[in-house]
Structures are given as structure tokens and as C-alpha cells.
Scaffold this motif. Structure first.
Motif, mmCIF file in Angstrom:
data_model
loop_
_atom_site.group_PDB
_atom_site.id
_atom_site.type_symbol
_atom_site.label_atom_id
_atom_site.label_comp_id
_atom_site.label_asym_id
_atom_site.label_seq_id
_atom_site.Cartn_x
_atom_site.Cartn_y
_atom_site.Cartn_z
ATOM 1 N N VAL A 55 24.734 -14.562 -1.903
ATOM 2 C CA VAL A 55 25.452 -14.537 -3.179
ATOM 3 C C VAL A 55 24.502 -14.883 -4.319
ATOM 4 O O VAL A 55 24.565 -14.286 -5.405
ATOM 5 C CB VAL A 55 26.645 -15.505 -3.130
ATOM 6 N N GLU A 56 23.598 -15.839 -4.085
ATOM 7 C CA GLU A 56 22.637 -16.181 -5.129
ATOM 8 C C GLU A 56 21.724 -14.999 -5.459
ATOM 9 O O GLU A 56 21.447 -14.728 -6.634
ATOM 10 C CB GLU A 56 21.806 -17.384 -4.674
ATOM 11 N N ASP A 57 21.279 -14.318 -4.415
ATOM 12 C CA ASP A 57 20.455 -13.120 -4.667
ATOM 13 C C ASP A 57 21.252 -12.078 -5.427
ATOM 14 O O ASP A 57 20.720 -11.392 -6.328
ATOM 15 C CB ASP A 57 19.974 -12.549 -3.331
ATOM 16 N N PHE A 58 22.527 -11.940 -5.079
ATOM 17 C CA PHE A 58 23.405 -10.997 -5.773
ATOM 18 C C PHE A 58 23.555 -11.373 -7.249
ATOM 19 O O PHE A 58 23.491 -10.518 -8.139
ATOM 20 C CB PHE A 58 24.760 -10.968 -5.067
ATOM 21 N N VAL A 59 23.685 -12.661 -7.520
ATOM 22 C CA VAL A 59 23.823 -13.114 -8.898
ATOM 23 C C VAL A 59 22.541 -12.857 -9.672
ATOM 24 O O VAL A 59 22.580 -12.465 -10.866
ATOM 25 C CB VAL A 59 24.207 -14.606 -8.914
ATOM 26 N N GLU A 60 21.399 -13.048 -9.042
ATOM 27 C CA GLU A 60 20.140 -12.798 -9.742
ATOM 28 C C GLU A 60 19.993 -11.328 -10.094
ATOM 29 O O GLU A 60 19.467 -10.985 -11.161
ATOM 30 C CB GLU A 60 18.976 -13.267 -8.870
ATOM 31 N N SER A 61 20.481 -10.484 -9.219
ATOM 32 C CA SER A 61 20.433 -9.049 -9.545
ATOM 33 C C SER A 61 21.328 -8.720 -10.727
ATOM 34 O O SER A 61 20.995 -7.872 -11.563
ATOM 35 C CB SER A 61 20.834 -8.236 -8.323
ATOM 36 N N ILE A 62 22.478 -9.406 -10.784
ATOM 37 C CA ILE A 62 23.370 -9.226 -11.941
ATOM 38 C C ILE A 62 22.670 -9.690 -13.203
ATOM 39 O O ILE A 62 22.766 -9.064 -14.267
ATOM 40 C CB ILE A 62 24.685 -9.981 -11.716
ATOM 41 N N PHE A 63 21.930 -10.799 -13.099
ATOM 42 C CA PHE A 63 21.238 -11.316 -14.283
ATOM 43 C C PHE A 63 20.204 -10.328 -14.788
ATOM 44 O O PHE A 63 20.020 -10.142 -16.007
ATOM 45 C CB PHE A 63 20.579 -12.649 -13.946
ATOM 46 N N ILE A 64 19.523 -9.698 -13.853
ATOM 47 C CA ILE A 64 18.494 -8.734 -14.286
ATOM 48 C C ILE A 64 19.129 -7.621 -15.098
ATOM 49 O O ILE A 64 18.627 -7.232 -16.165
ATOM 50 C CB ILE A 64 17.770 -8.170 -13.043
ATOM 51 N N VAL A 65 20.298 -7.134 -14.622
ATOM 52 C CA VAL A 65 20.989 -6.074 -15.359
ATOM 53 C C VAL A 65 21.485 -6.606 -16.692
ATOM 54 O O VAL A 65 21.373 -5.933 -17.741
ATOM 55 C CB VAL A 65 22.148 -5.515 -14.529
ATOM 56 N N LEU A 66 22.041 -7.803 -16.659
ATOM 57 C CA LEU A 66 22.551 -8.401 -17.895
ATOM 58 C C LEU A 66 21.427 -8.566 -18.911
ATOM 59 O O LEU A 66 21.603 -8.261 -20.105
ATOM 60 C CB LEU A 66 23.186 -9.755 -17.572
ATOM 61 N N GLU A 67 20.291 -9.056 -18.463
ATOM 62 C CA GLU A 67 19.169 -9.285 -19.382
ATOM 63 C C GLU A 67 18.669 -7.972 -19.966
ATOM 64 O O GLU A 67 18.355 -7.876 -21.154
ATOM 65 C CB GLU A 67 18.047 -10.017 -18.632
ATOM 66 N N SER A 68 18.633 -6.974 -19.127
ATOM 67 C CA SER A 68 18.166 -5.666 -19.623
ATOM 68 C C SER A 68 19.123 -5.106 -20.662
ATOM 69 O O SER A 68 18.706 -4.550 -21.685
ATOM 70 C CB SER A 68 18.004 -4.700 -18.457
ATOM 71 N N LYS A 69 20.417 -5.229 -20.439
ATOM 72 C CA LYS A 69 21.394 -4.743 -21.409
ATOM 73 C C LYS A 69 21.293 -5.531 -22.700
ATOM 74 O O LYS A 69 21.440 -4.974 -23.795
ATOM 75 C CB LYS A 69 22.809 -4.837 -20.829
ATOM 76 N N ARG A 70 21.055 -6.846 -22.567
ATOM 77 C CA ARG A 70 20.912 -7.648 -23.785
ATOM 78 C C ARG A 70 19.708 -7.187 -24.593
ATOM 79 O O ARG A 70 19.785 -7.039 -25.822
ATOM 80 C CB ARG A 70 20.770 -9.118 -23.399
ATOM 81 N N LEU A 71 18.609 -6.963 -23.894
ATOM 82 C CA LEU A 71 17.403 -6.529 -24.597
ATOM 83 C C LEU A 71 17.591 -5.149 -25.197
ATOM 84 O O LEU A 71 17.142 -4.898 -26.330
ATOM 85 C CB LEU A 71 16.219 -6.536 -23.629
ATOM 86 N N ASP A 72 18.292 -4.272 -24.454
ATOM 87 C CA ASP A 72 18.516 -2.918 -24.992
ATOM 88 C C ASP A 72 19.325 -2.986 -26.272
ATOM 89 O O ASP A 72 19.008 -2.325 -27.268
ATOM 90 C CB ASP A 72 19.233 -2.058 -23.959
ATOM 91 N N ARG A 73 20.374 -3.780 -26.262
ATOM 92 C CA ARG A 73 21.250 -3.864 -27.446
ATOM 93 C C ARG A 73 20.532 -4.565 -28.596
ATOM 94 O O ARG A 73 20.691 -4.197 -29.751
ATOM 95 C CB ARG A 73 22.517 -4.652 -27.101
ATOM 96 N N ALA A 74 19.766 -5.610 -28.240
ATOM 97 C CA ALA A 74 19.151 -6.398 -29.303
ATOM 98 C C ALA A 74 17.964 -5.704 -29.950
ATOM 99 O O ALA A 74 17.683 -5.918 -31.123
ATOM 100 C CB ALA A 74 18.717 -7.757 -28.731
ATOM 101 N N THR A 75 17.250 -4.875 -29.185
ATOM 102 C CA THR A 75 16.026 -4.225 -29.716
ATOM 103 C C THR A 75 16.258 -2.792 -30.120
ATOM 104 O O THR A 75 15.316 -2.068 -30.401
ATOM 105 C CB THR A 75 14.941 -4.276 -28.638
ATOM 106 N N ASP A 76 17.479 -2.340 -30.173
ATOM 107 C CA ASP A 76 17.787 -0.944 -30.537
ATOM 108 C C ASP A 76 17.663 -0.792 -32.036
ATOM 109 O O ASP A 76 18.570 -1.096 -32.788
ATOM 110 C CB ASP A 76 19.186 -0.583 -30.053
ATOM 111 N N LYS A 77 16.448 -0.310 -32.494
ATOM 112 C CA LYS A 77 16.205 -0.128 -33.940
ATOM 113 C C LYS A 77 15.948 1.337 -34.281
ATOM 114 O O LYS A 77 15.359 1.650 -35.293
ATOM 115 C CB LYS A 77 15.002 -0.966 -34.364
ATOM 116 N N SER A 78 16.383 2.149 -33.393
ATOM 117 C CA SER A 78 16.178 3.588 -33.639
ATOM 118 C C SER A 78 17.068 4.056 -34.771
ATOM 119 O O SER A 78 17.978 3.366 -35.202
ATOM 120 C CB SER A 78 16.484 4.365 -32.357
ATOM 121 N N GLY A 79 16.839 5.176 -35.160
ATOM 122 C CA GLY A 79 17.632 5.712 -36.261
ATOM 123 C C GLY A 79 18.968 6.201 -35.833
ATOM 124 O O GLY A 79 19.775 6.639 -36.654
#
Length: 1157
Positions: free
Chosen positions: A148-172
Motif C-alpha cells: 500500500v505504501e508503494d501504491f501511495v508513492e506511485s499516486i504521489f508521483i502522478v499527483l506531483e506531476s499534475k501539480r507541476l503541469d498545472r503550475a508551470t503551464d505558461k503557454s499561450g
């Protein structure tokens, strides 16, 4: 979204949602075991980072709620854990297909998923797959938490990537517009190029990025994004999302200020596996949430901004948190479809206010939550809503408000619209409302101080408990609650309500009687018994002493053996005691083993109708006690009413009266005195001594209603009455029967005259106990008889008021004390008027009463060994009528100096013919009211020979008492010599019945005055005259011959206490011509041989002196000798009566001729 999550709290905004569900058929208990193990991994420290990821697990989540995931990301299902069982490889394809179908439900939001397969072994199970874990069984699954801990870490990786995608989206490219489900149709056809639209999109995205940052553990970044979102959305009046941004800002601030949490997830701790892997995980409880430098740069946030400064600047204060919550909720209230969001926000705010201890403001949020319309809710949803409201009110300390909503939830469980009402759930919820209404199911809590709470509401609630328990099919529970209602709420019920409650109780107890057992509910709650201490109300308890005839008495020599020595001081000014000490105080009397003992209760019936109490008895401890229950009926509002409870102690020792038991309305109660502080008692501890025998007494005489003077009826086992004439004697036969269980080994009998105003002559009661004692020991059931003689001899003299009565009736009463009946009776008799028995009793007032008590002391058995005995008293009441009156008593001298004649004027005051006889005398018959004289010749009495009182008696007695005793002794001696007897014949219908004849003795003791006694007494100086050696007295004529010397001896015996003498006596002969002429000139007829004067020397007490002389008669004839004392004699100082010498009568005859003369 129609179903709110009432368990949500502010810190849930930082969690990611993982759904755990079964696939196929999984045993429920096994599923929840695995679910608990999975849920234990509630937070995970991410590798190579100081951030924590918090997880919220649900085993049931509606897909429609998942559609609100863009609005608030913690509502989005990002992880799925499926649990299944697979026994064989052929079932695996179907299981895998089901798992994929389950993922499709949440596919739009899922970050990752896992499948846990239990029971499958073999080739398939050996495959290495990241999304599937195989376990042989539920028990053999050691690494569930690690996976379950490994499963949660995988969720975090996806969550972090989505956060970075949303936060760094400066395209036109245009920023997409995030919508809630009900908004999509409203935005169709809008101008997407307008500045207003773009700001709306940017504001919503900023809010969305803030949610992702909060979930990813970047609290500072979340605060910044929330602030930016609030400014953007406020400018375009996007109120729904502005409320969400404000709520996010509040949640982030709450997480910062209250790291322990506000809800059930407060105080999160790492799992066991986390604690073991401390090298790669953050310390448990660490609350510092730092911003990742790379992320800050990527997000355009200055990297040199201090964390503390940022937090202080962006984080809301505790007061601002509440204000922002209010603002957010007001914005939610503008949208009908956002009711669930508004309700959950109110719940979150209440939990925060509860921590801040701002109960009043919290109640305002809850009040708002009550009126939020969520549309058509199911009954189950209503129950859940009211229950949560109750819990929240309890959280802020509004106990009565909490109880109100809990009760509403209980009533909702049995709403008419429910096909199968949940009465058990209703009953459980009602029990939970009791504390809020200051109601306890322990009756002891209602005996302390004044009543607490609203009685009317409490009565209503108890009625609902009774009804719910009845509908549950538990009549014992209904009886217990109804008994509790009647006991504790009696003072608040109207008369009609009392009647209805008792009728209901009787109906219930007819099927299931109530008792004193503790009732245990399924949840473990225990309902204590409810004793009816108010039905009836007991005001006082008093232990009663045994009846006087049954009381044990201690032998005097053994009184001090059992005395306690609790304190060496006789008196202490400091008395430390309480009510319990008074109850335990030992009472100063004893009960007897085997005898019926009594306890008196003063009871009161508070009911407006008759109260029937059955099986009322005593509760005791200490010795074996047989309680004899009683049944009583108390009238309505009876006031204090005495009730006596009885029982028999079967063993010896100390017994304590602990209380009493009753049965009222079918409910058995055991009422302990220690729980009744208002009951007055003088002590409840008494000693029970070993068993003693019990004696029953019966007599041959009729029972009497008279009470012996100075004694109560309780002191006498019985009383007899008899009517006797004065001097009459009667026999009374007493039967003594042993009605106990012990042998009678000792028996004593004493008597005491209690009417002290009457003077009693002789022995009133007499008996011989030897024959009765010979029958001892007297076994149980055996009897012995005893004869007691009753003889009355009273003094009817000295009634001066009767002197005139007899004088007027023509009876001589001169000079002497007399006794007489009333003049009215005399006149009635003299006029020959018929007097009935009743009128005679009324007029006849000179009947005297004599009372005495016969006291029997007896003992036996073990009690005798301990030194105890019992007493039995018999009262004897005798009405004494006067038999004969001696109206005049006088004396005449007899011819002998040692005798005299006693003249008695005898009067018959009775209505019967009376025969009087004396010793050596003829009988004298007296008719009613007739008076005659009787002369009796008696020998004079030597009173000096009577026993004298000893020196001690003389010293301690007064002279008057000594004189009375002396006269009594003298009268008794005279009476015994006279032996005057009376015989009575009752005349009925002018016929004499011999069977009714009665006889007795007449006594002259009370009518002898001092003068008569002196005449009857022998003189202290006793003179004896002997002629020719023969006594000369009592009309004895001494014959002598003419010319022959006659010897004359005078003997003096001194019976006085002092010496007498010397004395000189002169002998003077004379002749009596029987005509009053006496001739003393006899010098030619009589001559003395020697001197005619005799000299007697001093005679000492108890001694005698004799002087002799001689006479010579010269002629025949009758001569008398007059012996006188000389005038100058020293004896003249003594009374003349002492010198009374016998008269000497001599007859001189011719000397017979000698034969052959």
C-alpha cells in the motif's frame, strides 16, 4: 452531489481519496480485516523529500461525488484498491475482467490502482506484476502495508506531476475552464475571448493548483495560490468558486494552526512500517511543511522568501478563519445545487470552533446547517443527518440541543414511511439522549439534592423508552423503565397520569413481573434495579421491644459481663457521628431466638387512590431470620400510617435491619435504609439471645378487664377478678403450660400487693410451690397446675363519715371507731324496699378494692446457660365487700384476773342472712341490716411474748410504723384466739340455696382501740394466790375447816422489763351480805397466825417472789380476802392495773368428826 459526508473536517483537504472495494464474492469479515490494515497506512513520507502524503480511504463512494473532483480535489478518487478471492486459475480471467470494469467507474480521475488476490496459487500467482498482488490466503499476507505504501508513492508521483503541469503551464494556450456538474450547461455559448471569462478560468485554475499543492504537502504554495484565486474570482463575481477558494484558504490555515487535527483523524500517527523505515521517512508528528526550491522557481515564487515570513503573511489568523468560513458559506448558499458543499463547510467550521472553544458561534453554524435544503433525503440519510448534528452539538457542549436532535433521529428510525421500523436503533438512540436531558437510569442519582432537568421532557422521554422497548419485544425492559418513571417522576405526575402509569405497569407485570435483577443491554449497558421507595413512602423505622411477657431479663449477677467498653471516657463533649452511625447503633433491648419480633414502619401513601402492598417483609443480615411477609392496603393519601412487620430470628447473634421488601403493581422491590437518608430511625442493630422457653398461663377464675393499678395491660399476661366478702377465702387454680420449644428448668413465684392505700391483715395470697417444682423440667407441650389461696382481711374502720349514718339509723356508736355501709342502703333495707343488683352496686360505694400481681420467673434451654430468664405476671383484682361490722367493742372484767369478757356489737350490712360463731360460743344469726351483741370470754394476752423487731429495723423505721406493726401483731393474736367465723346464705326467690353458701372469718383487728387492748393484756406483774397450795381464781371457792390453820401464799412474777419492789401487802378478810353491805369487823371470827402484812423484796425482771402466811377461822361461813397495798408503798408509782390481785373466796366448814370419837 446529494449525499454529504458528515465526517469531513478541514484537514481532509490535504488528503488524497482512495477507494477500497471488493471484487466478486469476498467474505465481509475478511474484507474489513484487510480494509483496516490498508487504512492504517494513513500517511506516507515520500522518499527523497520531507513532504508527507495523507490518504483518506473509503469502501463506498458514489461516482456522482467523483464528478466534483475538479471543484475540490480531495473529492476526486485518485486510487483504487480492489480485493478479491480466486481459488483456481480458470477463475482468474473473469476476476481480472471484473477488476478492469471496476476501474472504468473511476477511470476519469484515477491515478493508479491495485488488485489484491487471495487464495490463488500456481503459475499465475508467480508472475511479477506491479498492479496485482497475490496472497495464498487472508492470513498469509504479511506485506499488505508495504504494498500500500508503494501504491501511495506511485499516486504521489502522478499527483506531483499534475501539480507541476498545472503550475508551470505558461503557454499561450487558453486556460481551460473548470466546472462543477451543474454549470456545464450554463456556459454553453459564452464568449471565451472576453477578459471576464479568462479571469474566471485563471481564478478557478489557481484555486485548483492550490488544492494540488495542499495535497502534495506544499502548504505555503497552497496558501499563495488560494490568495491569488480569491483575488481573481472576487473580481469576476464567481461566488461558487470564490467560496471554494476561501474554504481552501481556511483549510490550509487550520492545518497550520492545529496540526493535531479537528476531526477523527486528529493526532495522525505513522503506521508500524513507517516507524520501522525511519531512514527514508519523516519523523512522526513533524509539522514543518517546506516549499520545494525547484517548485518555487518553477511557480514563479521568489526563492529567497523566508518560510516563516511567508506563513505569517499568507496564513489566516484563527479569527479570520471563521470569518472566511462564514463568507464562503454565504457564497455557497447562493446556489441550490451546492447544498452538500455548504453543509459540509458548516460542519468543518463547527469542528474548528469547537477547538477554539467558541460554542456560541459554532451553534450559529449548526443552526444554519439545520435549514440547508438537500432535496429529497431518504429516511436513512435523515437519521444520519440528525445524528451528526447531535454529535456536533455535543462537541461544543450543547448537551440538551444534542439530545434533542438525537431524539429526532430516534423518532426518524420508526417513521411511518419506513416499512420495517428500526425499534432497536430507536431505543439505542433514545438511551444516548438521556445525559442531555439530565436523566440517568440509576434511581440513586435522584436521591441526591433537588431535581435536575425538565421533568415534563424527562417523563415524555421515559414514555418513549417504554414504548420502544415494548415494540422491541422486551417486556422486562418496559417494566424497568415504567418502574423508573413512577419512582423518580412521581412528584411531577398529575393524578390522572399516576393512574394511567400504574395501570400500564400492572398490564406489563401481568406478563412479566418486575424484579431486582440488573438488566444488561446488548451493548453492555447495565440498567440497575428500581426499588419502589415512594410506594409507599417510609418516614421512620423503629425496632420494637418484645412484649413484656416475652422479654428476656439478665440475672443481676451477670449484668456486667457483656457490657462493651468502646471508650474509656464516661462523657466526651465532642460527639462525632453521622446517620450511618445512628443506623448501626445497638439498641438497648434484646430479641429472643425463636420468638416473633416486630419492626414498626410509619408509611405514607402518596397516590390519589388506594395502594395495595403485597409481600412486605424485612431485609436483615447477621443471623438467620425468617421474615413473615404482610399485605396491606393504604387509603388514598393516607398520611402517616403505622405498619408492623414481623419475623422470627432462627439463630443467636447480632441482627441488622437493612431495609424492607415489597411487591407493588407486580414489581418486587428491595429498599435499603442506607439509600433512604430521610428515614428516621433510632438504630437498626439488636442482639438476639439464645432461645428461652415460653410459658402460657390460664386460671380457674374468670378473666378481668380491670387494669392493675400502676401497671399497663402490656405488663400483664392476664388478669383475673373476683368479688369476696371481707374475711372470705377462695382457691384459684393456675395452669402453667410450656408452649415453647425449650424445657422449663427453673420456676419461681413471688407476689406483690399494688394497692397500698388499704391496710391488709394476714396473708393475701398463699401457695405451695413444691408440687409444681417436682414436675420440672417441664417439656414442651406439658403443663403443671398450682393452687393459690386468696384470703382478704381488710380494715373497714376509721370511716368517720359513716358515724352519723349509723347514729341516724338507731345504732349505738358511742365512743368507738366503727364501719358501716351507706345510710341510703340502710334506709332502703329498713323500709323493705327491693334493691336490684345494679342499683345496689351504684349506691353501694364502700366496696374496697385489693390488687396484687403474681410474678412467675422461669428459664431453660441455652438462654438459661447465658444467664437469661423470662417473667410472666398475673394480675389479681378483688372487690371486697364488708361482711360484718363491730359497731361497739368493750370489755368487762371476769371473775378471773387472767380473763375478761369482750363485748361485740355486730351489725350485718349485707343483703343476706349471716351466721356468726366464735370459739367455744354459740352461733348468732343476723338478718340483713340487723345488729346484735355477742359476749365472748377470753383469756388475757401476753403481748410481751410477741417477736420484737431487731435493732436495725428500729433504727431505720419511724415510730408510727413501728406502732402500727405492734398493733397489727396484737390484733392478729387476738383474732386467732377469737376465731370468729361468718357464714352467708344468698336468698334468691325467698329460697335458700345451700350451694351458694359462703363462709369466712371476721376480724376485729381494725376496731380494737388502745383502751380495749390494755384490758385484754396481761398485767406485767402476775399475781398468784394459793390457799392450802391450790390456786384460788376464776370463782373457785376454797373450802377449809374451822379451827384448822389455812396456809396463804402470794406469788409475784415480774414480767416487766424493770425490777419491782419492795412492796407491802395487807390482807383484810370480810363478809359480803350480797346487799351492798360488807363487814370487815371479823376479829372474833378470823385470826391471823402471825402478821396480816406481807413484805416482798425487790423482784428482778423474769423472776418471782413468794410470801406466806396463815389464817385460822373460828366460825363457819363464806369469807373473802381483800389484799391491798399499803399507801406508803413504793409500788404506787406503778399503774394501778399492775396490782390487781385475784379475788379470794373461802368457805369455812365444820371440821368432820373423827371416826370413833
Amino acid at each position: 452531489m446529494s449525499i454529504p459526508d458528515y465526517m469531513q473536517c478541514a484537514e481532509d483537504h490535504q488528503t488524497v481519496l482512495v477507494v477500497v472495494q471488493p471484487v466478486g464474492i469476498v467474505p465481509e469479515d475478511q474484507f474489513f480485516k484487510i480494509y483496516k490494515r490498508i487504512a492504517s497506512v494513513s500517511q506516507v513520507s515520500i522518499r527523497d523529500s520531507q513532504r508527507l502524503l495523507y490518504i483518506r480511504y473509503r469502501h463506498h463512494y458514489l461516482p456522482e461525488n467523483n464528478e466534483w473532483g475538479d471543484f475540490q480535489t480531495h473529492r476526486k478518487v485518485v486510487g483504487l484498491v480492489s480485493i478479491t478471492t480466486c481459488d483456481s486459475a480458470k477463475d482468474w480471467p473473469q476476476t481480472s475482467e471484473r477488476f478492469h470494469g471496476q476501474k472504468e467507474v473511476y477511470s476519469s480521475t484515477l491515478y493508479d490502482s491495485r488488485l489484491m488476490v487471495f487464495g490463488l496459487q500456481g503459475e499465475i500467482a508467480e508472475q511479477q506484476r506491479t498492479d496485482v498482488a497475490f496472497y495464498p490466503s487472508f492470513e498469509e499476507s504479511p506485506d499488505v502495508e508495504r504494498r500500500v505504501e508503494d501504491f501511495v508513492e506511485s499516486i504521489f508521483i502522478v499527483l506531483e506531476s499534475k501539480r507541476l503541469d498545472r503550475a508551470t503551464d505558461k503557454s499561450g494556450d487558453k486556460t481551460p475552464l473548470l466546472c462543477v456538474p451543474f454549470e456545464k450547461k450554463d456556459f454553453v455559448g459564452l464568449d471565451t475571448d472576453s477578459r471576464h471569462y479568462k479571469k474566471r478560468c485563471q481564478g478557478r485554475m489557481r484555486k485548483h493548483v492550490g488544492d494540488l499543492c495542499l495535497q502534495a504537502g506544499m502548504l505555503q504554495d497552497a496558501l499563495v495560490h488560494y490568495h491569488m484565486a480569491v483575488e481573481l474570482l472576487r473580481g469576476v463575481n464567481d461566488f461558487l468558486w470564490l467560496g471554494a477558494a476561501l474554504e481552501g484558504l481556511c483549510s490550509a490555515s487550520v492545518i497550520f494552526h492545529y496540526p493535531g487535527g479537528t476531526g477523527k483523524l486528529a493526532g495522525r500517527k505513522p503506521s508500524v512500517s513507517q516507524a520501522a523505515d525511519t531512514g527514508k521517512r519523516h519523523r512522526p508528528g513533524a509539522q514543518e511543511v517546506l516549499i520545494d526550491p525547484g517548485a518555487l522557481t518553477a511557480n514563479g515564487i521568489s526563492a529567497d522568501t523566508s518560510t516563516e515570513i511567508g506563513r505569517a503573511k499568507n496564513c489566516l489568523s484563527p479569527e479570520d478563519i471563521i470569518e472566511k468560513y462564514k463568507e464562503a458559506i454565504s457564497y455557497y448558499g447562493k446556489y441550490k445545487n451546492a447544498g452538500v458543499i455548504e453543509l459540509e463547510a458548516c460542519v468543518k467550521a463547527v469542528r474548528v470552533l469547537a477547538i477554539q472553544k467558541r460554542a456560541r458561534e459554532a451553534s450559529e453554524f449548526l443552526q444554519n446547517a439545520v435549514y440547508i435544503n438537500l432535496g429529497q433525503l431518504s429516511e436513512e440519510e435523515k437519521i444520519q443527518r440528525y445524528s451528526i448534528l447531535s454529535e456536533l452539538y455535543e462537541l461544543i457542549g450543547f448537551h440538551r440541543k444534542s439530545a434533542f436532535f438525537k431524539r429526532v433521529a430516534a423518532m426518524q428510525c420508526v417513521a411511518p414511511t419506513i416499512p420495517e421500523p428500526g425499534w432497536r436503533a430507536c431505543y439505542k438512540l433514545l438511551l444516548e439522549t438521556l445525559p442531555g436531558y439530565s436523566l440517568s437510569l440509576d434511581p440513586k442519582d435522584f436521591s441526591k439534592g433537588p431535581h435536575r432537568g425538565w421533568a415534563a421532557v424527562q417523563v415524555r422521554l421515559l414514555h418513549e423508552l417504554v414504548y420502544a422497548s415494548r415494540r422491541m419485544g422486551n417486556p422486562a425492559l418496559s417494566v424497568r423503565h415504567l418502574s423508573f418513571l413512577l419512582q423518580t417522576m412521581l412528584d411531577f405526575l398529575s393524578d390522572q397520569e399516576k393512574k394511567e402509569v400504574t395501570q400500564s405497569l400492572e398490564n406489563y407485570t401481568s406478563k412479566c413481573p418486575g424484579g431486582m435483577e440488573v438488566i444488561t443491554l446488548p451493548d453492555g449497558m447495565k440498567l440497575p434495579p428500581v426499588p419502589f421507595t415512594k410506594l409507599p413512602i417510609v418516614r421512620s423505622v423503629k425496632l420494637l421491644n418484645l412484649p413484656i411477657t416475652l422479654r428476656p431479663h439478665k440475672v443481676k449477677g451477670l449484668l456486667g459481663q457483656n457490657m462493651s467498653t468502646a471508650s474509656p471516657f464516661i462523657y466526651s463533649p465532642i460527639i462525632m457521628h453521622n446517620r450511618s452511625d445512628e443506623r448501626c447503633k445497638k439498641i438497648d433491648f434484646q430479641w429472643v431466638q425463636g420468638d416473633v419480633c416486630e419492626v414498626q414502619l410509619m408509611v405514607y401513601n402518596p397516590m390519589p387512590y388506594e395502594l395495595r402492598v403485597e409481600n412486605m417483609g424485612l431485609l436483615t443480615s447477621g443471623v438467620e431470620f425468617e421474615s413473615l411477609p404482610a399485605a396491606l392496603s393504604l387509603p388514598a393519601e393516607s398520611g402517616l400510617y403505622p405498619v408492623t412487620l414481623v419475623g422470627v430470628p432462627r439463630t443467636a447473634g447480632n441482627i441488622t435491619i437493612n431495609g424492607y421488601h415489597t411487591s407493588v403493581f407486580g414489581v418486587t422491590s428491595e429498599c435499603l435504609l442506607e439509600t433512604l437518608p430521610t428515614v428516621k430511625t433510632s438504630g437498626c442493630l439488636v442482639e438476639v439471645i439464645p432461645s428461652l422457653p415460653r410459658l402460657q398461663l390460664s386460671t380457674s377464675l374468670p378473666r378481668s378487664t380491670h387494669t392493675v393499678q400502676s401497671m399497663s395491660k402490656e405488663e400483664l399476661c392476664s388478669s383475673v377478678s373476683v368479688q369476696l366478702f371481707n374475711g372470705e377465702k377462695q382457691q384459684m387454680t393456675i395452669t402453667l403450660e410450656n408452649i415453647g420449644s425449650e424445657e422449663i428448668q427453673t420456676l419461681e413465684l413471688t407476689s406483690k400487693i399494688v394497692s397500698t392505700k388499704e391496710k391488709v391483715f394476714g396473708e393475701f395470697l398463699s401457695w405451695d410451690l413444691e408440687d409444681a417444682l417436682s414436675h420440672l423440667p417441664l417439656k414442651p407441650g406439658q403443663a403443671v397446675t398450682l393452687t393459690v389461696g386468696i384470703k382478704v382481711k381488710l380494715d373497714f374502720s376509721g370511716q368517720e363519715s359513716l358515724l352519723q349514718d349509723l347514729n341516724e339509723d338507731g345504732i349505738s356508736v358511742t365512743g368507738l371507731p366503727i364501719s358501716s355501709p351507706l345510710r341510703q342502703v340502710l334506709k332502703a333495707r329498713s323500709e323493705s324496699k327491693s334493691v336490684s343488683s345494679e342499683s345496689g352496686k351504684t349506691e353501694y360505694s364502700h366496696v374496697k378494692t385489693l390488687e396484687a400481681v403474681l410474678n412467675f420467673k422461669y428459664s431453660g434451654g441455652v438462654g438459661k446457660v447465658e444467664g437469661y430468664y423470662k417473667e410472666l405476671s398475673l394480675g389479681v383484682h378483688v372487690d371486697v365487700e364488708p361482711s360484718v361490722f363491730f359497731t361497739r367493742v368493750s370489755t368487762l372484767p371476769a371473775t378471773s384476773t387472767r380473763q375478761c369478757h369482750l363485748l361485740l356489737d355486730i351489725f350485718n350490712p349485707t343483703e343476706h342472712e349471716l351466721t356468726v360463731s366464735a370459739k367455744n360460743n354459740q352461733e348468732l344469726v343476723l338478718h340483713a341490716s340487723e345488729c346484735q351483741r355477742m359476749a365472748i370470754q377470753v383469756d388475757k394476752f401476753d403481748f410481751e411474748s410477741l417477736p420484737q423487731p431487731d435493732h436495725e429495723t428500729v433504727h431505720f423505721s419511724n415510730p408510727k410504723q413501728l406502732e402500727e406493726e405492734r398493733l397489727h401483731a396484737q390484733g392478729g393474736q387476738i383474732n386467732s384466739k377469737l376465731g370468729i367465723c361468718c357464714a352467708y346464705s344468698a336468698v334468691l326467690l325467698n329460697q335458700i340455696h345451700p350451694s351458694l353458701e359462703r363462709d369466712g372469718e371476721a376480724s376485729v383487728e381494725g376496731v380494737l382501740n388502745q383502751l380495749v387492748l390494755e384490758h385484754l393484756q396481761l398485767a406485767p406483774l402476775q399475781w398468784d394466790v394459793l390457799v392450802n397450795g391450790k390456786p384460788c381464781d376464776c370463782d373457785i371457792i376454797a373450802d377449809c375447816n374451822v379451827g384448822v390453820a389455812v396456809t396463804l401464799e402470794v406469788k409475784l412474777t415480774n414480767r416487766s422489763k424493770n425490777p419491782v419492789g419492795p412492796l407491802a401487802l395487807t390482807v383484810m378478810p370480810y363478809q359480803d351480805f350480797q346487799n351492798g353491805v360488807q363487814n370487815y369487823d371479823l376479829e372474833d371470827a378470823v385470826t391471823f397466825i402471825g402478821s396480816n402484812t406481807f413484805n416482798i423484796d425487790t423482784v428482778k425482771p423474769r423472776e418471782s417472789s413468794v410470801c406466806e402466811g396463815a389464817l385460822l377461822f373460828l366460825y363457819t361461813g363464806d369469807f373473802y380476802l381483800n389484799i391491798k397495798f399499803q399507801d406508803d408503798s413504793a409500788g404506787r408509782a406503778l399503774p394501778l392495773a399492775w396490782f390487781t390481785l385475784p379475788s379470794v373466796h373461802l368457805r369455812a366448814l365444820e371440821a368432820p368428826l373423827q371416826a370413833g370419837a
